[in-house]
Scaffold this motif. Structure first.
Motif, mmCIF file in Angstrom:
data_model
loop_
_atom_site.group_PDB
_atom_site.id
_atom_site.type_symbol
_atom_site.label_atom_id
_atom_site.label_comp_id
_atom_site.label_asym_id
_atom_site.label_seq_id
_atom_site.Cartn_x
_atom_site.Cartn_y
_atom_site.Cartn_z
ATOM 1 N N UNK A 31 -5.205 11.180 -7.657
ATOM 2 C CA UNK A 31 -5.356 10.613 -6.316
ATOM 3 C C UNK A 31 -4.950 9.138 -6.316
ATOM 4 N N UNK A 32 -5.356 8.399 -7.343
ATOM 5 C CA UNK A 32 -4.979 6.977 -7.452
ATOM 6 C C UNK A 32 -3.463 6.816 -7.526
ATOM 7 N N UNK A 33 -2.820 7.664 -8.319
ATOM 8 C CA UNK A 33 -1.360 7.585 -8.440
ATOM 9 C C UNK A 33 -0.704 7.855 -7.084
ATOM 10 N N UNK A 34 -1.211 8.820 -6.353
ATOM 11 C CA UNK A 34 -0.673 9.112 -5.025
ATOM 12 C C UNK A 34 -0.835 7.937 -4.074
ATOM 13 N N UNK A 35 -2.014 7.337 -4.091
ATOM 14 C CA UNK A 35 -2.291 6.191 -3.226
ATOM 15 C C UNK A 35 -1.369 5.027 -3.576
ATOM 16 N N UNK A 36 -1.257 4.727 -4.852
ATOM 17 C CA UNK A 36 -0.432 3.593 -5.287
ATOM 18 C C UNK A 36 1.054 3.828 -5.018
ATOM 19 N N UNK A 37 1.498 5.072 -5.154
ATOM 20 C CA UNK A 37 2.901 5.389 -4.855
ATOM 21 C C UNK A 37 3.177 5.183 -3.367
ATOM 22 N N UNK A 38 2.258 5.627 -2.526
ATOM 23 C CA UNK A 38 2.434 5.455 -1.082
ATOM 24 C C UNK A 38 2.430 3.967 -0.728
ATOM 25 N N UNK A 39 1.526 3.217 -1.334
ATOM 26 C CA UNK A 39 1.488 1.771 -1.090
ATOM 27 C C UNK A 39 2.792 1.101 -1.513
ATOM 28 N N UNK A 40 3.393 1.582 -2.589
ATOM 29 C CA UNK A 40 4.632 0.980 -3.088
ATOM 30 C C UNK A 40 5.826 1.293 -2.196
ATOM 31 N N UNK A 41 5.871 2.483 -1.606
ATOM 32 C CA UNK A 41 7.027 2.837 -0.775
ATOM 33 C C UNK A 41 6.856 2.441 0.688
ATOM 34 N N UNK A 42 5.644 2.222 1.134
ATOM 35 C CA UNK A 42 5.387 1.940 2.553
ATOM 36 C C UNK A 42 6.232 0.812 3.136
ATOM 37 N N UNK A 43 6.408 -0.319 2.438
ATOM 38 C CA UNK A 43 7.239 -1.385 3.027
ATOM 39 C C UNK A 43 8.710 -0.995 3.201
ATOM 40 N N UNK A 44 9.150 0.049 2.542
ATOM 41 C CA UNK A 44 10.556 0.466 2.593
ATOM 42 C C UNK A 44 10.827 1.516 3.667
ATOM 43 N N UNK A 45 9.785 1.992 4.340
ATOM 44 C CA UNK A 45 9.927 3.083 5.300
ATOM 45 C C UNK A 45 10.492 2.605 6.628
ATOM 46 N N UNK A 87 7.552 9.664 9.384
ATOM 47 C CA UNK A 87 7.383 9.762 7.934
ATOM 48 C C UNK A 87 6.294 8.800 7.455
ATOM 49 N N UNK A 88 6.303 7.593 8.005
ATOM 50 C CA UNK A 88 5.279 6.605 7.649
ATOM 51 C C UNK A 88 3.887 7.118 8.027
ATOM 52 N N UNK A 89 3.778 7.748 9.190
ATOM 53 C CA UNK A 89 2.499 8.311 9.624
ATOM 54 C C UNK A 89 2.062 9.436 8.694
ATOM 55 N N UNK A 90 2.997 10.288 8.304
ATOM 56 C CA UNK A 90 2.709 11.382 7.371
ATOM 57 C C UNK A 90 2.158 10.830 6.059
ATOM 58 N N UNK A 148 4.478 2.712 -12.703
ATOM 59 C CA UNK A 148 4.622 3.432 -11.445
ATOM 60 C C UNK A 148 5.381 2.587 -10.430
ATOM 61 N N UNK A 149 4.909 1.380 -10.222
ATOM 62 C CA UNK A 149 5.550 0.506 -9.228
ATOM 63 C C UNK A 149 6.969 0.135 -9.642
ATOM 64 N N UNK A 150 7.163 -0.127 -10.921
ATOM 65 C CA UNK A 150 8.508 -0.455 -11.419
ATOM 66 C C UNK A 150 9.466 0.713 -11.248
ATOM 67 N N UNK A 151 8.973 1.912 -11.525
ATOM 68 C CA UNK A 151 9.795 3.113 -11.361
ATOM 69 C C UNK A 151 10.190 3.320 -9.907
ATOM 70 N N UNK A 152 9.247 3.097 -9.016
ATOM 71 C CA UNK A 152 9.541 3.251 -7.582
ATOM 72 C C UNK A 152 10.540 2.180 -7.138
ATOM 73 N N UNK A 153 10.325 0.941 -7.594
ATOM 74 C CA UNK A 153 11.248 -0.134 -7.214
ATOM 75 C C UNK A 153 12.663 0.171 -7.716
ATOM 76 N N UNK A 154 12.762 0.627 -8.960
ATOM 77 C CA UNK A 154 14.074 0.937 -9.530
ATOM 78 C C UNK A 154 14.739 2.101 -8.785
#
Length: 143
Positions: free
Chosen positions: A16-30, A35-38, A75-81
């Motif tokens: 659950x933490x990984x899911x939350x952090x992944x969403x937080x990392x991609x949210x500024x890029x949406x 999709x953002x609401x989803x 996680x955040x680095x992977x998403x940024x890359x």
């Protein structure tokens, strides 16, 4: 609390933490509001499930999951890359689906490995897994 139950709850918290952090990392890029609401709804559900697991861990006086700074950074680095050159809704949806698949795999491993876990922890694990499967289905329309 049995050690198998504690291990299942820690795995639930971790996922659950990984899911939350992944969403937080991609949210500024949406750029797509739907999709953002989803993703916001997903984040809320991840938080609810994580909090249920935390509550059970506190009740059972077991040590809860603590993420490491290295894991968060990876996680955040992977998403940024992965979103450096492509921030399309389709690409981000694909990344989120891959993350959900990894979460499902780790939950199946945990359930198979900790077979002495009780009903409550396995029910919460299955609730998380059902949610992840439904999430994947909802995200497919953004591909």
């Amino acid at each position: 609390m049995r050690s198998d139950d504690a291990a299942i709850y820690r795995e639930i918290q971790k996922n659950a933490e990984m899911g939350i952090k992944a969403i937080e990392a991609v949210s500024p890029k949406l750029t797509d509001d739907a999709f953002a609401l989803q993703l916001s709804r997903q984040e809320l559900k991840f938080s609810e499930i994580r909090d249920k697991a935390r509550h059970e861990m506190l009740e059972g006086r077991a040590e809860e999951y603590r993420s490491s700074g290295v894991t968060d950074l990876m996680l955040k680095g992977g998403i940024q890359a992965n979103t450096l050159l492509n921030t399309s809704t389709s690409h981000i949806a694909e990344l989120m689906i891959q993350g959900s698949n990894r979460g499902l795999t780790s939950m199946w491993k945990a359930l198979n490995h900790y077979e002495n876990a009780g009903n409550e922890s396995t029910e919460l694990a299955r609730e998380l897994m059902d949610f992840e499967e439904k999430t994947i289905e909802k995200l497919k329309k953004y591909l």
